[in-house]
Write a protein that holds these residues in place. Structure first.
Motif, PDB file in Angstrom:
ATOM      1  N   LYS A  13       0.828  -1.200   0.000  1.00 21.55           N
ATOM      2  CA  LYS A  13       0.000   0.000   0.000  1.00 21.55           C
ATOM      3  C   LYS A  13       0.869   1.261   0.000  1.00 21.55           C
ATOM      4  O   LYS A  13       0.629   2.192  -0.779  1.00 21.55           O
ATOM      5  N   ARG A  14       1.873   1.276   0.858  1.00 19.41           N
ATOM      6  CA  ARG A  14       2.746   2.456   0.887  1.00 19.41           C
ATOM      7  C   ARG A  14       3.593   2.531  -0.384  1.00 19.41           C
ATOM      8  O   ARG A  14       3.889   3.625  -0.882  1.00 19.41           O
ATOM      9  N   GLY A  44     -10.865   8.556   7.899  1.00 17.83           N
ATOM     10  CA  GLY A  44      -9.529   8.334   8.434  1.00 17.83           C
ATOM     11  C   GLY A  44      -8.713   9.614   8.429  1.00 17.83           C
ATOM     12  O   GLY A  44      -9.189  10.674   8.010  1.00 17.83           O
ATOM     13  N   THR A  48      -4.140   8.030   5.822  1.00 16.02           N
ATOM     14  CA  THR A  48      -5.034   6.941   5.404  1.00 16.02           C
ATOM     15  C   THR A  48      -5.773   7.324   4.125  1.00 16.02           C
ATOM     16  O   THR A  48      -5.931   6.494   3.209  1.00 16.02           O
ATOM     17  N   ARG A  49      -6.224   8.554   4.041  1.00 10.35           N
ATOM     18  CA  ARG A  49      -6.962   8.979   2.850  1.00 10.35           C
ATOM     19  C   ARG A  49      -6.055   9.064   1.626  1.00 10.35           C
ATOM     20  O   ARG A  49      -6.478   8.714   0.517  1.00 10.35           O
ATOM     21  N   GLU A  51      -3.501   7.212   1.104  1.00 15.61           N
ATOM     22  CA  GLU A  51      -3.274   5.815   0.731  1.00 15.61           C
ATOM     23  C   GLU A  51      -4.485   5.238   0.013  1.00 15.61           C
ATOM     24  O   GLU A  51      -4.351   4.541  -1.001  1.00 15.61           O
ATOM     25  N   THR A  52      -5.680   5.523   0.521  1.00 17.44           N
ATOM     26  CA  THR A  52      -6.906   5.032  -0.112  1.00 17.44           C
ATOM     27  C   THR A  52      -7.047   5.585  -1.524  1.00 17.44           C
ATOM     28  O   THR A  52      -7.398   4.867  -2.470  1.00 17.44           O
ATOM     29  N   THR A 294       6.187   4.510   7.231  1.00 24.48           N
ATOM     30  CA  THR A 294       5.101   5.480   7.074  1.00 24.48           C
ATOM     31  C   THR A 294       5.409   6.409   5.905  1.00 24.48           C
ATOM     32  O   THR A 294       6.534   6.465   5.409  1.00 24.48           O
TER      33      THR A 294
END
Length: 463
Positions: A13-14, A44, A48-49, A51-52, A294
């Motif tokens: 994901k990252r 989030g 988080t956003r 990443e989404t 992160t």
């Protein structure tokens, strides 16, 4: 055979998020309106956003599949390097012992087996201490082979994204360290296995030779090198054996066996075990750091997304009251849709009287005739999805792909949707073929439609 794309890991994901950022830095911002709405709807914090949003774009643009191809290429590249390490280690052992027709110079054999290994190990230690980087050449070779084996043009930003992501928290040193030490460990295992095979199937004699030095330094060096292997049960030639090996080829089998055991022990302790311990250390540190990986939200590519992904009202904690017609709207899922009802028109002719008379419980969302109006309504629906939505369409227009995609997207934000195919104005007639096109297109989308007014359904929830 279709590609099987597994669920992304936390690292994936990252990694994809970083790849999307690099792509946008080179080619400009992507068309991300729907991706932003999707990220806001799931909620989030900003990381988080981001990443989404990136995962949604990566799925749409094929980068998820490209990542799968890149991983397959990386595994093939690793397999090629492993085979190279095995053959290199076995070749070193064969070159060190020879064919058995001539006696083996033990120190030349030892230099052949451990010289390059110890030099590269020393280079790794110096590079790690001075700059924290090591194994760059082998790492670049692995990345280059991975990209060649992947053969996917969409994977162009994946390797740079991985390096940038890992360098930011200095994890590349541990990943490349695990790779380098593991390959050398494999080479030493192959060398040790070849030594065992050769010593078990051929009769070797061992000697040492010198013109300038006396026997004492060779005796002390042999015993010093054999001290640690002796703790593991390997034999060490005694002084008499060492002196005899310096004079002529020893005839006693016990001397041959002692030298063979000493050689195996020295290769194991000074060649294999350091690589094993360092590979385990690097792998342990890599796994630890990977869990703490992160995103760097201070990068310009991420900072500019804050306004679109974290609206000011959300950042300040302001909760604006919902409109009177939509009193219970909640964002986050169709199962939580309110009891509100909305009527909207899609690209209607200005000559048509609009809107019709509506009950107080039905909200008029106007006519969608521009990109701005569409985005505004989709933004509202992502936060306040209606329970019932009626979309009025003019069947005199062709059902183009853009209109159908918009209908499908609007429908995804509502509890129930009906398409209202408006009747022709007085004195005009509808084209039957075009009306059939609308019917076929809506049936493929799975959207209910009718040419009768849905206003009663909007108001009461039934016909």
């Amino acid at each position: 055979m279709e590609d099987v794309v597994t669920a992304p890991t936390a690292l994936d994901k990252r990694w994809l998020t970083e790849a999307v950022r690099l792509r946008e830095e080179h080619a400009g911002l992507l068309d991300d309106q729907e991706a932003n709405r999707h990220a806001r709807q799931l909620g989030g914090n900003l990381a988080t956003r981001i990443e989404t949003r990136a995962l949604w774009l990566a799925e749409r643009d094929g980068m998820r599949t490209a990542l799968s191809h890149w991983k397959q290429g990386a595994r093939l590249a690793l397999l090629a390097l492993m085979l190279m390490a095995i053959f290199s280690g076995a070749g070193l052992a064969f070159a060190a012992l020879g064919d058995g027709l001539r006696p083996v110079n033990v120190f030349w054999a030892l230099g052949s087996l451990l010289g390059l290994n110890l030099l590269t190990l020393l280079g790794w230690a110096v590079g790690f201490t001075v700059s924290g980087e090591h194994g760059a050449s082998l790492g670049r070779l692995w990345l280059w082979l991975s990209e060649r084996f992947a053969r996917d043009a969409k994977a162009a930003h994946l390797a740079p994204a991985l390096l940038v992501l890992l360098q930011r928290q200095r994890l590349n040193r541990w990943l490349l360290g695990a790779l380098v030490h593991s390959l050398w460990l494999l080479a030493m295992l192959a060398a040790l296995a070849m030594l065992l095979a050769l010593l078990a199937t051929r009769r070797y004699g061992f000697v040492w030779e010198t013109t300038l030095l006396a026997a004492a330094p060779f005796i002390h060096l042999t015993q010093a090198l054999g001290a640690l292997p002796a703790l593991l049960g390997f034999a060490v030639p005694n002084e008499a054996m060492i002196r005899a090996s310096g004079d002529s080829l020893p005839a006693l089998d016990i001397a041959r066996q002692a030298w063979a055991s000493w050689l195996l022990g020295v290769v194991l302790v000074y060649g294999l075990l350091p690589r094993l311990l360092l590979a385990a250390l690097c792998l342990w540190r890599w796994r630890q750091g990977r869990e703490r990986l992160t995103l760097d939200l201070s990068l310009p590519g991420y900072a500019q997304l804050q306004d679109s992904l974290m609206p000011r009202s959300e950042r300040l904690g302001v909760q604006d009251a919902a409109p009177d017609a939509l009193p219970q709207f909640q964002a986050g899922g169709l199962e939580n849709a309110s009891s509100g009802a909305v009527l909207v028109g899609l690209e209607l002719d200005e000559q048509r009287a609009w809107p019709p008379a509506l009950a107080e419980a039905v909200t008029d969302a106007g006519v969608l005739d521009s990109r701005a109006s569409r985005n505004k309504l989709l933004e509202q629906f992502s936060r306040f999805p209606p329970a019932r939505l009626a979309i009025a369409c003019d069947p005199r227009r062709s059902p183009d792909r853009g209109s159908l995609a918009l209908l499908a997207e609007l429908a995804r934000h509502a509890g129930a949707t009906r398409i209202w195919l408006l009747p022709a104005a007085p004195g005009q007639a509808l084209d039957g073929a075009r009306l059939d096109d609308w019917h076929d297109a809506l049936e493929r989308l799975g959207l209910p439609y009718a040419d009768t007014s849905p206003l009663g359904w909007l108001e009461h929830g039934h016909d």
